[in-house]
Structure formats: structure tokens, C-alpha cells
Design an enzyme around this catalytic site. Structure first.
Site, PDB file in Angstrom:
ATOM      1  N   ASP A  11       0.993  -1.120   0.039  1.00 55.25           N
ATOM      2  CA  ASP A  11      -0.064  -0.072  -0.138  1.00 55.25           C
ATOM      3  C   ASP A  11       0.794   1.189  -0.074  1.00 55.25           C
ATOM      4  OD1 ASP A  11       0.854  -0.495   2.807  1.00 55.25           O
ATOM      5  OD2 ASP A  11      -0.892   0.279   3.649  1.00 55.25           O
ATOM      6  N   ASP A  16       6.793   1.361   2.162  1.00 56.03           N
ATOM      7  CA  ASP A  16       6.539   0.495   1.277  1.00 56.03           C
ATOM      8  C   ASP A  16       7.216   0.721   0.144  1.00 56.03           C
ATOM      9  OD1 ASP A  16       3.596  -0.849   1.835  1.00 56.03           O
ATOM     10  OD2 ASP A  16       3.781   1.213   2.642  1.00 56.03           O
ATOM     11  N   ASN A  41      -2.578   2.865   3.369  1.00 51.44           N
ATOM     12  CA  ASN A  41      -2.023   4.301   3.871  1.00 51.44           C
ATOM     13  C   ASN A  41      -2.700   5.421   3.402  1.00 51.44           C
ATOM     14  OD1 ASN A  41       0.094   3.182   5.565  1.00 51.44           O
ATOM     15  ND2 ASN A  41       1.483   2.585   3.828  1.00 51.44           N
ATOM     16  N   THR A 127       3.214  -6.226   2.818  1.00 50.25           N
ATOM     17  CA  THR A 127       3.504  -4.676   3.517  1.00 50.25           C
ATOM     18  C   THR A 127       2.180  -3.699   3.566  1.00 50.25           C
ATOM     19  OG1 THR A 127       4.250  -3.652   1.534  1.00 50.25           O
ATOM     20  CG2 THR A 127       5.836  -4.957   2.549  1.00 50.25           C
ATOM     21  N   PHE A 169      -0.799  -0.413  12.724  1.00 52.73           N
ATOM     22  CA  PHE A 169      -1.734  -0.082  11.623  1.00 52.73           C
ATOM     23  C   PHE A 169      -2.246  -1.262  10.438  1.00 52.73           C
ATOM     24  CE2 PHE A 169      -2.511   1.318   7.146  1.00 52.73           C
ATOM     25  CZ  PHE A 169      -3.536   2.271   7.465  1.00 52.73           C
ATOM     26  N   ASN A 170      -1.292  -1.897   9.880  1.00 53.85           N
ATOM     27  CA  ASN A 170      -1.699  -2.957   8.921  1.00 53.85           C
ATOM     28  C   ASN A 170      -2.683  -3.910   9.531  1.00 53.85           C
ATOM     29  OD1 ASN A 170       0.101  -2.011   7.237  1.00 53.85           O
ATOM     30  ND2 ASN A 170       1.581  -3.166   7.391  1.00 53.85           N
ATOM     31  N   HIS A 243       9.970  -0.143   8.601  1.00 50.18           N
ATOM     32  CA  HIS A 243       8.851  -1.098   8.860  1.00 50.18           C
ATOM     33  C   HIS A 243       8.769  -2.052   7.628  1.00 50.18           C
ATOM     34  CE1 HIS A 243       6.859   0.820  12.073  1.00 50.18           C
ATOM     35  NE2 HIS A 243       6.820   1.889  11.429  1.00 50.18           N
ATOM     36  N   ASP A 244       8.588  -1.522   6.461  1.00 46.87           N
ATOM     37  CA  ASP A 244       8.180  -2.643   5.358  1.00 46.87           C
ATOM     38  C   ASP A 244       9.569  -3.064   4.714  1.00 46.87           C
ATOM     39  OD1 ASP A 244       5.544  -2.224   5.685  1.00 46.87           O
ATOM     40  OD2 ASP A 244       5.510  -0.709   4.093  1.00 46.87           O
TER      41      ASP A 244
END
Ligand code: BDR
Ligand code: CA
Length: 314
Positions: A11, A16, A41, A127, A169-170, A243-244
Site C-alpha cells: 500500500d 512500502d 496508507n 506490506t 496499523f496494517n 517497517h516494510d
């Protein structure tokens, strides 16, 4: 040896975008068959547009992009454009891509390709919210054993949460999707905040990128600078977590991470803790192992690899 056959479901999203630029740097190691996109996102039209732009930016215009679900399975969308900018790509210049997404929807593509390719061949790097994969599993449960592995960024145990006090979040954005994936029997590697908060782009680490002049490395620098500003202004105040990118780093160098097998359950009802990942290391008949959970990362090693990958771009 050919690269690992991989579909990246994402996303984009600033981190990402970094993950995609890293993954697309090494075609001999990661054979990216397709990029599928999902609302997360930012809205689904923007994440699909951004993925098209990023493949062009990486010089990999031939990789097909399939736009996916534009809302969570059963809930209203939650976005994070305060962390990713209104375009989803921070302050990178954004223009219409030369070529848009394919006409086939992402979920149809996932089902079709997983049935067509040999069982156990394709790995999924996820992701964003897990909506596309969950919808594919819901429509076609037979694809579950055909997936080699799902490696996803999502969840938190020790680190609590980022979008709420107890959810990442995800998973929070589509907890029902994550619940379907956790129960599906797929081999699931989950890299959540417990590890991504260890892999941060500190000023010293970001400075290591300053010698790289390829357009892709410059774009990564710009994305990380944007994240550093938003983290300072509205986030936790520290350097931005990668993160991703951790998903891609794990695929390329799993030795950078330490994982523990666990029973993973997703909170789908409580408004207060929606999307909480209940991670139980004491697996049993009642709580069988259904995931590998990231607990530790070698952040300097991760950054060495990030630099190596970006150095591949001419
Ligand atoms: C995750 O949420 C999104 O905002 C990021 O792109 C990442 O996938 C981190 O919690
Ligand atoms: Ca993401």
C-alpha cells in the site's frame, strides 16, 4: 540460480516505496512476478498509481501491477496519510505513470497465478493490510497450501501499537483479513513493531546513503528524510522505523532476524484493542503454532544490506 518467485502486496506508502526500491534492485535474487496493491496508507487508486511509478523509477517497467481491494473486508477504511503525505509518497514528485495497472483485479490475479504455478513456488511479501490475500483465501481456500510462505509486516507484542495503544496499523486497518490469514494454515512469518522499531534510520545510518547518487538512492534518501520529519513532528519522536523494508531484508538475509514460533490470534471485536495481535509463545494443542514472530533484528547489518542493495542501481 534464478531468484525467489515473489509477489509483493503493498500500500505505498513511504516505507512500502523504500521496500519496493530495495526488492527491485536484485532481480537475480528476487524474481518479482507482480506487484498487487491495496487500500491502506492512502486510498486504493493512489497505492496502485504509486506502485506503477515505483516500478518505473526502479527501471522495472515490465513488472505488472494489479490494483486490489479498495476497502477493508467488513469495516470502514482507516488511512495513515498523516505519516505518508497526501500522495502516499511523502514529498517525492509525483506524475501520472507511463502505464497504469493491468485490467485484472489483484485478488483474481492472486488466485489465478497461485493455481497456475507449481504448488509451493510463490512467496508473498505483504506490506499493507491483508485484505487482498484474505479475500483470495476466502474465494479460493485451495490456494493456501500452494503458497510457499507469506512474509508480512504487521502486529506488535512487546511494542504495543502505533495506530492505537495496542494495535499496529496494517492489522488494525483490516483485522478481519489478518484473522483469516492467521487461521488459513499458510506458513506465516510476521515482522511487527517488535523488530521494525529496532531497525531505525538514525541520522548516522541515513548519512551512509549520502554518497549514493543513483536516482533510486536519492529517492530513498528523500523518503527517509520525509519520514524522519513526520516521526519527529507527529510520531514517537525517534528516528523512522524501516517497517516494510524489513520484509525484503528478511527474504534476502533471514540471519539478520531472530524469530520465535508462536500461536497468533487477532482481536476482531473489541473497539479498544481492535487489531491487537495476541502472540502466545507457549504453543499447545489448544494454541498450535501458526506463525513465526520476529523478536530481534541486527539493525546495523540491516543497514549494510540496504546500502548494498541501493549500490546495485547504476
Ligand atoms: C505499517 O503501517 C504503514 O503505515 C506502513 O506502511 C507499514 O506497512 C507500519 O505499522
Ligand atoms: Ca505498508
Amino acid at each position: 540460480m534464478p531468484g525467489l518467485p515473489l509477489i509483493i502486496d503493498c500500500d505505498p506508502g513511504v516505507d512500502d516505496a523504500v521496500a519496493l526500491l530495495l526488492a527491485l534492485a536484485v532481480p537475480e535474487r528476487l524474481d518479482v512476478l507482480a506487484i498487487t496493491t491495496v487500500a491502506g496508507n492512502v486510498g486504493g487508486d493512489l497505492t496502485a498509481r504509486n506502485a506503477c511509478l515505483l516500478r518505473e523509477m526502479a527501471g522495472r517497467a515490465g513488472i505488472p501491477v494489479f490494483a486490489g481491494q479498495d476497502r477493508p473486508l467488513v469495516r470502514d477504511p482507516v488511512v495513515a496519510d498523516h505519516f505518508h503525505g497526501v500522495t502516499g509518497l511523502g514529498d517525492l514528485p509525483v506524475q501520472p505513470p507511463a502505464r497504469g495497472p493491468e485490467p485484472e483485479p489483484a485478488v483474481d490475479h492472486l488466485v489465478r497465478v497461485l493455481r497456475a504455478r507449481p504448488a509451493g513456488e510463490i512467496t508473498l511479501a505483504v506490506t499493507g493490510p491483508m485484505t487482498n490475500l484474505a479475500e483470495a483465501l476466502r474465494r479460493a481456500p485451495d490456494i493456501a497450501p500452494r503458497i510457499r510462505q507469506v512474509v508480512a509486516m504487521g502486529g506488535a507484542r512487546r511494542e504495543g501499537g502505533n495506530i492505537t495503544a495496542s494495535a499496529e496499523f496494517n492489522i488494525h486497518a483490516d483485522p478481519d483479513a489478518a484473522d483469516i490469514v492467521a487461521r488459513s494454515g499458510v506458513e506465516l512469518v510476521l515482522l511487527g513493531l517488535d523488530v521494525t522499531h529496532q531497525v531505525t534510520a538514525t541520522p548516522a545510518r541515513r548519512a551512509r546513503l549520502s554518497g549514493l547518487e543513483s536516482p533510486q538512492a536519492v529517492a530513498v534518501r528523500q523518503l527517509l528524510d520525509f519520514s524522519a520529519r513526520t516521526e519527529a513532528e507527529i510520531g514517537m519522536g525517534g528516528p523512522p522505523p524501516m517497517h516494510d523494508p524489513c520484509v525484503i531484508l528478511w527474504l534476502l538475509a533471514p540471519g539478520l532476524f531472530r524469530l520465535r514460533s508462536c500461536h497468533l490470534a487477532i482481536e476482531t471485536r473489541s473497539p479498544l484493542t481492535l487489531g491487537h495481535t495476541a502472540v502466545e509463545f507457549r504453543t499447545s494443542d489448544r494454541h498450535p503454532q501458526n506463525a513465526l514472530w520476529g523478536i530481534e533484528a541486527d539493525a546495523d547489518g540491516a543497514f549494510d544490506l540496504i546500502c548494498d542493495l541501493l549500490e546495485r542501481y547504476p
